[in-house]
Design a protein around this motif. Structure first.
Motif, PDB file in Angstrom:
ATOM      1  N   ILE A   1       0.981  49.431  14.842  1.00 19.89           N
ATOM      2  CA  ILE A   1       1.417  50.636  15.556  1.00 19.89           C
ATOM      3  C   ILE A   1       1.415  50.401  17.057  1.00 19.89           C
ATOM      4  N   ARG A   2       0.419  49.694  17.542  1.00 26.24           N
ATOM      5  CA  ARG A   2       0.350  49.382  18.975  1.00 26.24           C
ATOM      6  C   ARG A   2       1.547  48.519  19.399  1.00 26.24           C
ATOM      7  N   GLU A   3       1.900  47.527  18.581  1.00 24.69           N
ATOM      8  CA  GLU A   3       3.048  46.681  18.892  1.00 24.69           C
ATOM      9  C   GLU A   3       4.343  47.483  18.885  1.00 24.69           C
ATOM     10  N   VAL A   4       4.478  48.385  17.928  1.00 26.47           N
ATOM     11  CA  VAL A   4       5.684  49.225  17.857  1.00 26.47           C
ATOM     12  C   VAL A   4       5.822  50.063  19.121  1.00 26.47           C
ATOM     13  N   LEU A   5       4.734  50.673  19.549  1.00 27.43           N
ATOM     14  CA  LEU A   5       4.782  51.521  20.741  1.00 27.43           C
ATOM     15  C   LEU A   5       5.049  50.708  22.005  1.00 27.43           C
ATOM     16  N   MET A   6       4.449  49.538  22.099  1.00 31.96           N
ATOM     17  CA  MET A   6       4.659  48.691  23.282  1.00 31.96           C
ATOM     18  C   MET A   6       6.071  48.132  23.330  1.00 31.96           C
ATOM     19  N   GLY A   7       6.641  47.854  22.147  1.00 32.28           N
ATOM     20  CA  GLY A   7       7.980  47.268  22.110  1.00 32.28           C
ATOM     21  C   GLY A   7       9.109  48.269  22.044  1.00 32.28           C
ATOM     22  N   SER A   8       8.783  49.559  22.115  1.00 32.72           N
ATOM     23  CA  SER A   8       9.810  50.607  22.050  1.00 32.72           C
ATOM     24  C   SER A   8       9.672  51.517  23.265  1.00 32.72           C
ATOM     25  N   PRO A   9      10.114  51.084  24.419  1.00 32.54           N
ATOM     26  CA  PRO A   9       9.876  51.828  25.660  1.00 32.54           C
ATOM     27  C   PRO A   9      10.607  53.163  25.749  1.00 32.54           C
ATOM     28  N   ARG A  10      11.595  53.392  24.859  1.00 26.41           N
ATOM     29  CA  ARG A  10      12.356  54.652  24.908  1.00 26.41           C
ATOM     30  C   ARG A  10      12.064  55.543  23.710  1.00 26.41           C
TER      31      ARG A  10
ATOM     32  N   ASN B   1       6.116  38.819  13.504  1.00 24.00           N
ATOM     33  CA  ASN B   1       5.408  37.573  13.819  1.00 24.00           C
ATOM     34  C   ASN B   1       5.228  37.369  15.315  1.00 24.00           C
ATOM     35  N   GLY B   2       6.227  37.809  16.077  1.00 29.49           N
ATOM     36  CA  GLY B   2       6.157  37.657  17.526  1.00 29.49           C
ATOM     37  C   GLY B   2       6.213  39.013  18.200  1.00 29.49           C
ATOM     38  N   LEU B   3       6.695  39.012  19.415  1.00 29.38           N
ATOM     39  CA  LEU B   3       6.822  40.259  20.154  1.00 29.38           C
ATOM     40  C   LEU B   3       7.923  41.123  19.558  1.00 29.38           C
ATOM     41  N   LEU B   4       7.647  42.396  19.426  1.00 37.65           N
ATOM     42  CA  LEU B   4       8.627  43.348  18.924  1.00 37.65           C
ATOM     43  C   LEU B   4       9.430  43.880  20.102  1.00 37.65           C
ATOM     44  N   HIS B   5      10.763  43.964  19.926  1.00 34.50           N
ATOM     45  CA  HIS B   5      11.621  44.383  21.034  1.00 34.50           C
ATOM     46  C   HIS B   5      12.699  45.328  20.513  1.00 34.50           C
ATOM     47  N   TRP B   6      12.385  46.631  20.553  1.00 28.50           N
ATOM     48  CA  TRP B   6      13.341  47.664  20.168  1.00 28.50           C
ATOM     49  C   TRP B   6      13.664  48.484  21.422  1.00 28.50           C
TER      50      TRP B   6
END
Length: 562
Positions: free
Chosen positions: A234-243, A211-216
């Motif tokens: 998929i874009r949110e997953v990649l943006m929220g998973s910097p490692r 629902n909001g920003l993804l932060h992994w």
């Protein structure tokens, strides 16, 4: 009164399923024991239990490799082991589907008994988590058939794992049918999208809608199976998973473009694109991959009605292309007449024209990789291109793996791949694990392997300068096409100028190697009760290969089989 009954129920369940049967005195003693750390094992006399004297950290590490139910059973070994499992940092719970595994097959049509099994499983997980005491989890995994009525319970289990700062979380769920996922799939709880501790997620049949920003922030490996993934998700997953280093998508759908802008991602695996969910849509899809930073790319499985295009993989080092784009007429056309029509269509040349441009473009896009694997279906398309004298792009790969069933139609494709790979130092041939290809009568009838290969012999530059190692991995010898196999081996031995070794694994089911020279018999997959004529045939083939002239004076042929 209710609390007493609840406590009695817990202990009754614990005794029933885990059979430790410890007294209250033993329980107190073990509670005291867990507060002490064993740094050194005492000197023991012969015959004493040395394993139980190991430090708790080592024993817990050992138990971590066991399924949780098996780890709990070790509590019956001794007082030392009684409650040791409650501190194991790894928890794994599995309830296989009786319909798919054959287990409890007599219950397949008995809904009541199947639900009873599910109730027992749910209770086992609940009671185990109630007794578990490890402050931090390295791994938490569950595998079972999911029902929407279990969402609240599964939410609690996920909360338990994330509260314990789990490092690896696996929700390996399955449904009655993949088409049920929109209504019956498990929707990940929103708190999971703000996880800062997990380094690995594995989700199957899960709905992913942050629902909001993804932060992994700690995530390095993500595997998603049987799920609808839009381009935005998929874009949110990649943006929220910097490692994030590795992304695997198995039997997923909905996305049309993979624009991988991540600086950290190094491996991308796309295993099948499911179109069952797109029933009623007649348009063909195009999947575009843009991933300039990844080092490894795997395109596997079925891509029916999906045209895959690779736009930018400039940093790619390794590529595996083992996919199939044929229409699954067996699945979509129950009418016998239509099924037979499509079967005949794909045995004719016309049925493969639409794939040639796609396969050629993909091979062109990965021409710069150092390590390349070409699957059996792609090899078939390359064979068609070869017979039609279509041009191929030169490859820079140094390690080439060709998955082939060693049929006659395979040889022109193998030839053009070798011709266009002048820098190959290591050449591997693997037998395919998937179903065999439909015989291409039009291709076989127009192909003469001897003339075809001899006419192109001068172009096999890698045979003169680079090729040092050949490995042929065949799961069984009797199933391959002996004539084509012998032709290929003879050609390579005769023309490879700098070859050092050729290893044929699991190919010759022979038990008597005394008559052979320079042959190693180490059998990894022994043939069961081979017939005398089969052994004789294998022996003749082995002697033939060993007697072939070799261009390189240093080449050694070995047959690892014991």
């Amino acid at each position: 009164m209710e609390e007493a009954e609840s406590s009695a129920s817990i202990h009754s369940f614990y005794d029933r399923y885990y059979s430790t049967n410890n007294s209250e005195e033993d329980e107190e003693e073990n509670d005291d024991h867990r507060t002490k750390s064993r740094k050194h094992a005492p000197i023991l006399e012969e015959g004493e239990d040395r394993i139980s004297t190991l430090p708790d950290s080592i024993l817990l590490s050992i138990l971590s490799f066991l399924p949780t139910q098996e780890a709990i059973k070790t509590g019956v070994l001794s007082k030392r082991w009684a409650y040791l499992w409650t501190s194991v940092p790894s928890l794994s719970f599995v309830l296989e589907d009786p319909h798919s595994t054959g287990y409890y097959s007599e219950l397949s049509d008995n809904f009541t008994k199947e639900m009873a099994r599910m109730d027992d499983f749910i209770s086992a997980v609940d009671h185990t988590l109630l007794l578990h005491r490890a402050p931090k989890l390295t791994n938490f995994s569950v595998r079972f058939k999911y029902w929407t009525s279990l969402k609240a319970r599964l939410d609690l289990w996920v909360r338990f794992a994330t509260t314990a700062k789990v490092n690896q979380l696996s929700l390996d769920l399955f449904l009655r049918h993949i088409a049920d996922i929109d209504l019956e799939g498990y929707q990940l709880p929103q708190h999971l999208y703000a996880n800062e501790f997990a380094s690995k997620f594995n989700f199957s049949y899960c709905k992913i809608f942050p629902n909001g920003l993804l932060h992994w922030s700690s995530l390095k490996h993500l595997c998603i199976g049987q799920s609808a993934l839009s381009d935005d998700v998929i874009r949110e997953v990649l943006m929220g998973s910097p490692r994030l280093e590795s992304l695997e998508l198995h039997d997923c759908w909905e996305f049309n473009r993979l624009d991988i802008v991540s600086e950290s991602l190094r491996k991308l695996v796309i295993d099948s694109y499911v179109i069952h969910m797109l029933k009623g849509k007649v348009r063909e899809l195009e999947l575009e991959i843009v991933a300039p930073k990844i080092h490894s790319l795997e395109i596997l499985g079925n891509f029916e009605k999906v045209k895959c295009r690779i736009k930018d993989v400039s940093a790619l080092v390794e590529a595996k292309l083992d996919f199939d784009m044929r229409k699954s007429h067996d699945c979509y056309y129950e009418d016998d007449f239509r099924a037979e029509y499509y079967k005949k269509y794909y045995e004719e040349e016309e049925g493969y024209k639409e794939y040639q441009d796609i396969v050629r473009d993909i091979l062109d896009s990965v021409h710069h990789v150092k390590k390349l694997t070409v699957g059996n279906w792609c090899l078939m398309i390359v064979s068609i291109m070869s017979v039609q004298d279509l041009p191929s792009t030169l490859s820079k790969c140094q390690c080439l793996t060709i998955v082939t069933s060693m049929e006659k139609w395979s040889l022109p494709g193998i030839g053009i791949l070798l011709q266009s790979s002048p820098y190959v130092e290591t050449l591997n041939f693997d037998f395919p694990s998937s179903r065999p290809q439909t015989p291409l009568k039009f291709l076989v009838s127009r192909y003469d392997e001897v003339n075809h290969w001899k006419s192109k012999e001068i172009y096999f530059k890698f045979l003169l300068q680079c090729l040092k190692s050949i490995k042929i991995k065949l799961f069984y010898f009797e199933g391959i096409h002996t004539k084509e196999f012998i032709f290929l081996v003879q050609f390579l031995l005769t023309n490879a100028k700098v070859l050092e070794k050729m290893v044929i694994t699991n190919a010759l089911p022979m038990r008597d190697a005394k008559v052979l020279e320079k042959m190693v018999i180490t059998n990894a997959l022994p043939m069961r009760d081979p017939k005398p004529n089969m052994l004789l045939k294998s022996l003749r083939v082995a002697l033939m290969l060993l007697n072939f002239p070799r261009s390189s004076p240093h080449a050694v042929v070995t047959f690892p089989y014991h």
